[in-house]
Structures are given as C-alpha cells and as structure tokens.
Scaffold this motif. Structure first.
Motif, PDB file in Angstrom:
ATOM      1  N   MET A  93      -9.123  -4.282   1.696  1.00 26.24           N
ATOM      2  CA  MET A  93      -8.333  -4.057   2.628  1.00 26.24           C
ATOM      3  C   MET A  93      -7.285  -2.366   2.327  1.00 26.24           C
ATOM      4  SD  MET A  93      -7.867  -6.167   4.773  1.00 26.24           S
ATOM      5  CE  MET A  93      -6.108  -5.935   5.530  1.00 26.24           C
ATOM      6  N   THR A  94      -6.697  -2.051   3.306  1.00 28.34           N
ATOM      7  CA  THR A  94      -6.212  -0.773   3.183  1.00 28.34           C
ATOM      8  C   THR A  94      -4.880  -0.854   3.167  1.00 28.34           C
ATOM      9  OG1 THR A  94      -8.065   0.304   4.294  1.00 28.34           O
ATOM     10  CG2 THR A  94      -6.057   1.692   4.169  1.00 28.34           C
ATOM     11  N   PHE A 138      -3.351  -1.901  -5.861  1.00 28.03           N
ATOM     12  CA  PHE A 138      -4.882  -2.238  -6.378  1.00 28.03           C
ATOM     13  C   PHE A 138      -4.983  -2.143  -7.985  1.00 28.03           C
ATOM     14  CE2 PHE A 138      -5.077  -0.491  -1.896  1.00 28.03           C
ATOM     15  CZ  PHE A 138      -5.767  -1.541  -1.514  1.00 28.03           C
ATOM     16  N   GLY A 139      -4.122  -2.717  -8.441  1.00 28.64           N
ATOM     17  CA  GLY A 139      -4.235  -3.056 -10.160  1.00 28.64           C
ATOM     18  C   GLY A 139      -3.301  -1.834 -10.802  1.00 28.64           C
ATOM     19  N   LYS A 140      -3.015  -0.759 -10.040  1.00 31.48           N
ATOM     20  CA  LYS A 140      -2.216   0.167 -10.646  1.00 31.48           C
ATOM     21  C   LYS A 140      -0.586   0.358 -10.269  1.00 31.48           C
ATOM     22  CE  LYS A 140      -4.470   4.039 -10.358  1.00 31.48           C
ATOM     23  NZ  LYS A 140      -4.964   5.430  -9.767  1.00 31.48           N
ATOM     24  N   PRO A 141       0.106   0.275 -11.322  1.00 30.39           N
ATOM     25  CA  PRO A 141       1.490   0.395 -11.168  1.00 30.39           C
ATOM     26  C   PRO A 141       1.667   1.820 -10.758  1.00 30.39           C
ATOM     27  CG  PRO A 141       1.204  -0.437 -13.298  1.00 30.39           C
ATOM     28  CD  PRO A 141      -0.390   0.183 -12.906  1.00 30.39           C
ATOM     29  N   CYS A 201      -4.774   4.149   1.204  1.00 30.10           N
ATOM     30  CA  CYS A 201      -5.171   3.717  -0.047  1.00 30.10           C
ATOM     31  C   CYS A 201      -6.199   2.388   0.063  1.00 30.10           C
ATOM     32  CB  CYS A 201      -4.142   3.383  -0.963  1.00 30.10           C
ATOM     33  SG  CYS A 201      -3.074   4.922  -1.395  1.00 30.10           S
ATOM     34  N   THR A 202      -7.255   2.640  -0.625  1.00 30.23           N
ATOM     35  CA  THR A 202      -8.151   1.338  -0.981  1.00 30.23           C
ATOM     36  C   THR A 202      -8.101   1.177  -2.407  1.00 30.23           C
ATOM     37  OG1 THR A 202     -10.175   2.406  -0.946  1.00 30.23           O
ATOM     38  CG2 THR A 202      -9.110   1.921   1.343  1.00 30.23           C
ATOM     39  N   LYS A 203      -9.114   0.115  -2.832  1.00 26.90           N
ATOM     40  CA  LYS A 203      -9.432   0.136  -4.286  1.00 26.90           C
ATOM     41  C   LYS A 203     -10.057   1.041  -4.757  1.00 26.90           C
ATOM     42  CE  LYS A 203     -13.715  -2.580  -3.120  1.00 26.90           C
ATOM     43  NZ  LYS A 203     -14.533  -1.473  -3.407  1.00 26.90           N
ATOM     44  N   ASP A 204     -10.882   2.064  -3.879  1.00 24.97           N
ATOM     45  CA  ASP A 204     -11.573   3.334  -4.294  1.00 24.97           C
ATOM     46  C   ASP A 204     -10.706   4.623  -4.274  1.00 24.97           C
ATOM     47  OD1 ASP A 204     -14.043   1.782  -4.448  1.00 24.97           O
ATOM     48  OD2 ASP A 204     -14.179   1.906  -2.190  1.00 24.97           O
TER      49      ASP A 204
END
Length: 240
Positions: free
Chosen positions: A1-2, A106-109, A228-231
């Motif tokens: 997802m975005t 996506f896992g990044k604070p 923003c996506t996981k990539d």
C-alpha cells in the motif's frame, strides 16, 4: 500500500484551480492509499471552525468521503490554519496530531511536522508564533465575533506577506543544526515536513548515521505529493 503526504495547499476561494486539483487527487488517487497525512496549511487562513466560508464545508465533505472509504486521514496544524479544531476534524473524518509526531513508516520511525518550528533564524516569526499558540490567547480570540476574527486574520496575512518580502531567503529556511537536534532528540533518522515550499530530499549525517529530510512542495502552480511505499518515497507533481 501507499502512504501519501501533502502540505501547503493554501486553499482559498480566490484560487479554485488549486481546489479543483485537490478534489481530483482525493477522488482519483487518495482512495488507493492506506493513509493520507496533511502536514499543515491546508487553508490560506483559518479563524475558527465556525467560519461560514462555503469552501470549508465543501473540503470537509470531500475529506469525509475519503475517510468513509477506509483511508485514514491525519492532520498537523500549519502556521496558517493552526486554529483548526475538533469540530472541523470530526466533519472531515480526520485525526488531529501533535505538532511533532513520530510515525512508523514501513518499519522506519519517521518524524512528521509542518516545519515552521525549524526556522529558528527567523526570530521575529518565532516570537509571533509563541504568542498566537498561547492557549489563553487562542481562547480570547475565539470569543471575538466572527467578523472581528476575519478582519484580524486578513491583516495578519497581509502583514506576513509584506514582512516575508523583506527577509533574506536563508532566514525563512530551516536551520540545519535545529533539524539535527530535533531528529536526535526524537530518535529518528527520517523527517518529513512542509512550510518552506522547497520540495527536495536531503541526505546528511547525524553522528555516524545517515539521515534523510524530505520537504513537501506547495500547490501554488501545481499539485505536490509525496508517495511512500515499502520501497521508498518519491516526490511527485500533479498538473492543474
């Protein structure tokens, strides 16, 4: 997802082209996202949730449609619309966030904020900001008749425009030392903000770690979106 981020639309009845672009974004693109973050200055001026400007009700309705589709909408106050309150937020289906908020992207604070608190070299603005963000001053302001508040808002906006024309460009940008200090204190290596109208992705070091500061663009001549996506994250524009 975005996950989508926008800021500095400065919506007003005098610029329908911006509003039209925003509505297309809400209708065509935003429903495909998991969340939309609005990092301040959605409106050019805001003097209270009781303002009777039709545009405000229309924008609230458009945001509520998006929210009802299951897209989480979050809002951080800007320097133009810091008086947006719970009434408008409820009508819009959005959640009000503190001026400095750390999210899990996506896992990044990631620290998100409007950005005006980072412009510490503009000492005149910071003094003004401290005054208007005083809870008692806001309480008094909201007890003035709406017509008085509109007149005050118009004068402040005009004065701000004239003042900014006389300031050096670097004074109105963020202070890099303050950026590093705030990021270190929040324990993050990624920051997203608006306010300066200077869209870019900056990479720099904090100690031995690599940090990133993403600046959102304004909507004066085109739409500006951070997707923003996981990539990763990408700054994009949208035509009027």
């Amino acid at each position: 997802m975005t996950v989508l981020f926008i800021s500095d639309l400065h919506l007003s009845p005098s610029h329908p082209e911006i509003t039209d672009c925003f509505y297309r974004f809400l209708n065509d693109e935003a429903p495909l996202a998991s969340a939309l973050y609005i990092l301040g200055d959605l409106f050019e001026v805001w003097v209270g949730d009781d303002d009777d400007v039709p545009l405000h009700h229309e924008v609230a309705a458009a945001l509520k449609v998006l929210s009802d589709k299951g897209v989480a909408i979050y809002f951080i106050h800007g320097n133009r619309d810091f008086m947006i309150g719970k009434r408008f937020a409820k009508a819009s289906g959005m959640t009000l966030l503190p001026e400095h908020t750390v999210i899990d992207l996506f896992g990044k604070p990631t620290l998100i904020l409007h950005g005006d608190t980072l412009c510490i070299q503009d000492e005149g603005y910071q003094r003004y900001r401290k005054k208007v963000h005083n809870p008692f001053a806001q309480w008094l302001f909201m007890r003035l008749p709406l017509s008085y508040r509109k007149n005050i808002g118009s004068k402040i906006r005009k004065g701000s425009t004239e003042s900014n024309q006389q300031k050096a460009e670097d004074i109105m940008d963020v202070d890099q030392g303050e950026v590093s200090r705030v990021m270190a204190s929040e324990g993050v290596m990624t920051m997203i903000h608006g306010h300066t109208h200077r869209p870019d992705i900056h990479t720099f070091s904090i100690g031995n770690d690599l940090a990133q500061r993403i600046v959102l663009g304004d909507w004066y001549t085109q739409g500006s979106v951070l997707a923003c996506t996981k990539d990763g994250c990408k700054l994009e524009t949208r035509s009027f």
